[in-house]
Design a protein around this motif. Structure first.
Motif, PDB file in Angstrom:
ATOM      1  N   SER A 290       0.809  -1.223   0.028  1.00 59.75           N
ATOM      2  CA  SER A 290       0.131  -0.047  -0.049  1.00 59.75           C
ATOM      3  C   SER A 290       0.932   1.217   0.071  1.00 59.75           C
ATOM      4  CB  SER A 290      -0.910  -0.113   1.218  1.00 59.75           C
ATOM      5  OG  SER A 290      -0.207  -0.051   2.318  1.00 59.75           O
ATOM      6  N   TRP A 291       1.923   1.362   0.856  1.00 65.43           N
ATOM      7  CA  TRP A 291       2.959   2.584   0.750  1.00 65.43           C
ATOM      8  C   TRP A 291       3.275   2.758  -0.470  1.00 65.43           C
ATOM      9  CZ3 TRP A 291       3.198   6.886   3.210  1.00 65.43           C
ATOM     10  CH2 TRP A 291       4.429   7.550   3.018  1.00 65.43           C
ATOM     11  N   GLY A 292       3.885   1.879  -1.315  1.00 63.31           N
ATOM     12  CA  GLY A 292       4.517   2.184  -2.561  1.00 63.31           C
ATOM     13  C   GLY A 292       3.346   2.417  -3.516  1.00 63.31           C
ATOM     14  N   ILE A 293       2.327   1.763  -3.430  1.00 63.97           N
ATOM     15  CA  ILE A 293       1.140   1.857  -4.435  1.00 63.97           C
ATOM     16  C   ILE A 293       0.562   3.379  -4.140  1.00 63.97           C
ATOM     17  CG2 ILE A 293      -1.143   1.448  -5.049  1.00 63.97           C
ATOM     18  CD1 ILE A 293      -0.604  -1.556  -4.506  1.00 63.97           C
ATOM     19  N   TYR A 294       0.544   3.800  -2.873  1.00 64.41           N
ATOM     20  CA  TYR A 294       0.161   5.212  -2.487  1.00 64.41           C
ATOM     21  C   TYR A 294       0.955   6.292  -3.359  1.00 64.41           C
ATOM     22  CZ  TYR A 294      -0.121   9.580  -0.007  1.00 64.41           C
ATOM     23  OH  TYR A 294      -0.028  10.917   0.371  1.00 64.41           O
ATOM     24  N   LEU A 295       2.335   6.103  -3.177  1.00 60.99           N
ATOM     25  CA  LEU A 295       3.302   6.975  -3.493  1.00 60.99           C
ATOM     26  C   LEU A 295       3.491   7.202  -5.317  1.00 60.99           C
ATOM     27  CD1 LEU A 295       6.158   6.872  -0.840  1.00 60.99           C
ATOM     28  CD2 LEU A 295       4.665   8.595  -1.163  1.00 60.99           C
ATOM     29  N   ALA A 296       3.635   5.965  -5.660  1.00 56.98           N
ATOM     30  CA  ALA A 296       3.713   5.914  -7.069  1.00 56.98           C
ATOM     31  C   ALA A 296       2.349   6.385  -7.850  1.00 56.98           C
ATOM     32  CB  ALA A 296       4.049   4.320  -7.423  1.00 56.98           C
ATOM     33  N   HIS A 297       1.245   5.876  -7.367  1.00 54.49           N
ATOM     34  CA  HIS A 297      -0.063   6.505  -8.114  1.00 54.49           C
ATOM     35  C   HIS A 297      -0.032   7.835  -7.955  1.00 54.49           C
ATOM     36  CE1 HIS A 297      -2.502   7.137  -4.596  1.00 54.49           C
ATOM     37  NE2 HIS A 297      -3.529   7.507  -5.643  1.00 54.49           N
ATOM     38  N   LEU A 298       0.325   8.490  -6.904  1.00 49.72           N
ATOM     39  CA  LEU A 298       0.187   9.931  -6.697  1.00 49.72           C
ATOM     40  C   LEU A 298       1.081  10.605  -7.545  1.00 49.72           C
ATOM     41  CD1 LEU A 298      -1.131  12.236  -5.024  1.00 49.72           C
ATOM     42  CD2 LEU A 298       0.796  11.883  -3.365  1.00 49.72           C
ATOM     43  N   LEU A 299       2.244  10.040  -8.009  1.00 49.34           N
ATOM     44  CA  LEU A 299       2.976  10.419  -8.905  1.00 49.34           C
ATOM     45  C   LEU A 299       2.621  10.852 -10.146  1.00 49.34           C
ATOM     46  CD1 LEU A 299       6.170  11.586  -9.704  1.00 49.34           C
ATOM     47  CD2 LEU A 299       6.581   9.041 -10.243  1.00 49.34           C
ATOM     48  N   LEU A 300       1.709   9.745 -10.827  1.00 47.22           N
ATOM     49  CA  LEU A 300       0.940   9.807 -12.012  1.00 47.22           C
ATOM     50  C   LEU A 300      -0.117  10.834 -11.913  1.00 47.22           C
ATOM     51  CD1 LEU A 300       0.526   8.748 -14.795  1.00 47.22           C
ATOM     52  CD2 LEU A 300      -0.683   6.753 -14.084  1.00 47.22           C
ATOM     53  N   GLY A 328      -2.786   0.488 -11.527  1.00 48.83           N
ATOM     54  CA  GLY A 328      -1.788  -0.425 -12.259  1.00 48.83           C
ATOM     55  C   GLY A 328      -0.414   0.077 -12.301  1.00 48.83           C
ATOM     56  N   PHE A 329      -0.350   1.457 -12.405  1.00 50.76           N
ATOM     57  CA  PHE A 329       0.762   2.128 -12.471  1.00 50.76           C
ATOM     58  C   PHE A 329       1.451   2.193 -11.386  1.00 50.76           C
ATOM     59  CE2 PHE A 329       3.514   6.055 -11.822  1.00 50.76           C
ATOM     60  CZ  PHE A 329       4.251   6.005 -13.077  1.00 50.76           C
ATOM     61  N   GLY A 330       0.543   2.410 -10.135  1.00 49.08           N
ATOM     62  CA  GLY A 330       1.206   2.464  -8.766  1.00 49.08           C
ATOM     63  C   GLY A 330       1.626   0.981  -8.445  1.00 49.08           C
ATOM     64  N   ALA A 331       1.069   0.056  -8.979  1.00 49.52           N
ATOM     65  CA  ALA A 331       1.476  -1.363  -8.414  1.00 49.52           C
ATOM     66  C   ALA A 331       2.686  -1.826  -8.975  1.00 49.52           C
ATOM     67  CB  ALA A 331       0.461  -2.469  -8.567  1.00 49.52           C
ATOM     68  N   ALA A 359      17.754  -2.690   5.771  1.00 49.11           N
ATOM     69  CA  ALA A 359      18.417  -1.361   5.033  1.00 49.11           C
ATOM     70  C   ALA A 359      17.960  -1.867   3.648  1.00 49.11           C
ATOM     71  CB  ALA A 359      19.783  -1.314   5.098  1.00 49.11           C
ATOM     72  N   THR A 360      17.769  -3.340   3.115  1.00 53.64           N
ATOM     73  CA  THR A 360      17.585  -3.675   1.798  1.00 53.64           C
ATOM     74  C   THR A 360      16.327  -4.170   1.741  1.00 53.64           C
ATOM     75  OG1 THR A 360      18.189  -5.906   2.322  1.00 53.64           O
ATOM     76  CG2 THR A 360      20.254  -4.511   1.652  1.00 53.64           C
ATOM     77  N   ARG A 361      15.359  -3.793   2.514  1.00 51.41           N
ATOM     78  CA  ARG A 361      13.802  -4.277   2.759  1.00 51.41           C
ATOM     79  C   ARG A 361      13.208  -2.993   1.904  1.00 51.41           C
ATOM     80  NH1 ARG A 361      11.847  -5.853   8.146  1.00 51.41           N
ATOM     81  NH2 ARG A 361      10.161  -6.032   7.234  1.00 51.41           N
ATOM     82  N   ALA A 362      12.354  -3.372   1.050  1.00 55.40           N
ATOM     83  CA  ALA A 362      11.743  -2.308   0.475  1.00 55.40           C
ATOM     84  C   ALA A 362      10.625  -1.564   1.099  1.00 55.40           C
ATOM     85  CB  ALA A 362      11.020  -2.866  -0.975  1.00 55.40           C
ATOM     86  N   PRO A 363      10.604  -0.192   1.475  1.00 52.91           N
ATOM     87  CA  PRO A 363       9.833   0.264   2.309  1.00 52.91           C
ATOM     88  C   PRO A 363       8.476   0.342   1.621  1.00 52.91           C
ATOM     89  CG  PRO A 363      11.083   2.094   1.029  1.00 52.91           C
ATOM     90  CD  PRO A 363      11.892   0.770   0.801  1.00 52.91           C
ATOM     91  N   CYS A 364       8.171   0.072   0.668  1.00 52.39           N
ATOM     92  CA  CYS A 364       6.961   0.082   0.082  1.00 52.39           C
ATOM     93  C   CYS A 364       6.251  -1.371   0.274  1.00 52.39           C
ATOM     94  CB  CYS A 364       7.000   0.242  -1.565  1.00 52.39           C
ATOM     95  SG  CYS A 364       7.884  -0.897  -2.447  1.00 52.39           S
TER      96      CYS A 364
END
Length: 366
Positions: A290-300, A328-331, A359-364
């Motif tokens: 959800s965190w990655g989808i939120y930021l990525a879709h907000l960018l688009l 779709g873009f966010g995911a 540190a190597t774990r994706a925050p999203c």
């Protein structure tokens, strides 16, 4: 190393549902309907309740390692939130710098760039959510010490009063924000991005974790559903006229208070509603990302807004298609960023001092 993460399936399921609602908000899908006002549009506030829940669960798991817990909290949470946020904002500023349309009023401004990377980007959509989350990350070591037992009622009462007063006196909050920080951002940002507005949500989330370990029983779910529906009916019947600002602010305050029973009801439904397995798995996957989808879709969405696209002027069919495109873009971007991060980590392993820190774990992915 940290205690292994305790998995509560309904949290992931509810996060997944909420991120779909956030995408629907930006696409204006089902806008001006009751379901939008009382459910879809409350998703971000439900996320704040879940933040309180998951944060308290983290601290409860870390009690046996109290030494250094605060340091690990700040390092882990700030690292995961800020790394993805900084990546998103870097892309956004690059787009702004390369955008040469005559009607584009966004230009590269270094003071704004610096403020952005400090965690405040009032000129970029709903990034107020990042700002308020950062505030609660900093405050959580203090908030988690709120007493329980008989003290739960006055503690929750103070938190609810804080949120209620912030909504009722919104105009005064905005005026004070302008005096202190200037008038170069949206007025509402001074309301959205201050932590007292969501103190009720996060504090209630802490107690939900303490009382039920986030696993809501049937009685609590039913009671929360009754309160939520009754509140929605009241607000529908008593909806004030548009120009009555004070009455509308009081209704907004009631809506904020209803966010907590709504979150409890949805947590219960995520546990007890017999959804098909494929739906549960899909929602849980969305929740974990959800965190990655939120930021990525907000960018688009922000790029589309700069380009002049306004979903509110189009049909619901176009809005639905736009929502699918945003999701779709966010995911895809969220998953792609994690894969790239893991690939880079394999080529350039973290320093010894970072080993075991995540540190190597994706925050999203959380």
């Amino acid at each position: 190393m940290e205690t292994p993460r305790l998995h509560v399936r309904e949290i992931d399921v509810l996060k997944g549902f909420c991120i779909l609602c956030v995408v629907a908000i930006h696409a204006a899908f089902l806008a001006d309907t009751a379901i939008f006002r009382f459910l879809i549009d409350r998703a971000v506030l439900v996320f704040l309740v879940l933040f309180g829940v998951t944060s308290e669960l983290w601290w409860r798991r870390s009690r046996e390692q109290e030494s250094g817990a605060t340091r690990r909290w700040y390092r882990g949470r700030l690292g995961r939130v800020l790394s993805a946020y900084w990546a998103m904002m870097t892309c956004w500023w690059l787009i702004v710098a390369l955008w040469h349309r005559p009607d584009n009023d966004m230009t590269l401004a270094w003071p704004q760039v610096i403020i952005t990377f400090l965690g405040s980007a009032a000129w970029v959509g709903t990034t107020w959510f990042v700002t308020i989350i950062l505030q609660f990350i900093l405050l959580m070591p203090v908030l988690r010490r709120v007493p329980g037992g008989l003290w739960s009622i006055p503690v929750l009462g103070v938190a609810a009063l804080s949120t209620w007063a912030t909504a009722v006196f919104m105009l005064e909050v905005i005026t004070a924000g302008k005096v202190v920080f200037g008038e170069n951002v949206s007025d509402m940002y001074y309301y959205w991005a201050i932590f007292p507005r969501a103190l009720w949500h996060v504090t209630a989330g802490i107690f939900i974790a303490r009382w039920w370990h986030a696993r809501v029983g049937l009685f609590a779910m039913g009671l929360a559903l009754v309160v939520t529906v009754a509140g929605a009916v009241y607000l529908t019947l008593e909806r004030p006229v548009f120009w009555d600002d004070q009455a509308r602010l009081k209704q907004l305050a009631v809506l904020h208070l209803l966010d907590v029973p709504l979150a409890i009801a949805l947590l219960g439904l995520a546990r007890w509603l017999p959804l098909p397995g494929i739906v549960q798995r899909a929602l849980a996957w969305c929740g974990r990302w959800s965190w990655g989808i939120y930021l990525a879709h907000l960018l688009l969405h922000e790029v589309a807004r700069i380009a002049g696209f306004d979903p509110t002027i189009h049909s619901h069919l176009v809005r639905a298609f736009y929502a699918v495109l945003l999701f779709g873009f966010g995911a895809l971007l969220a998953v792609g960023v994690q894969r790239a991060t893991l690939a880079l980590a394999a080529v350039f392993p973290p320093a010894r001092g970072l080993a075991g820190t995540g540190a190597t774990r994706a925050p999203c992915s959380e």
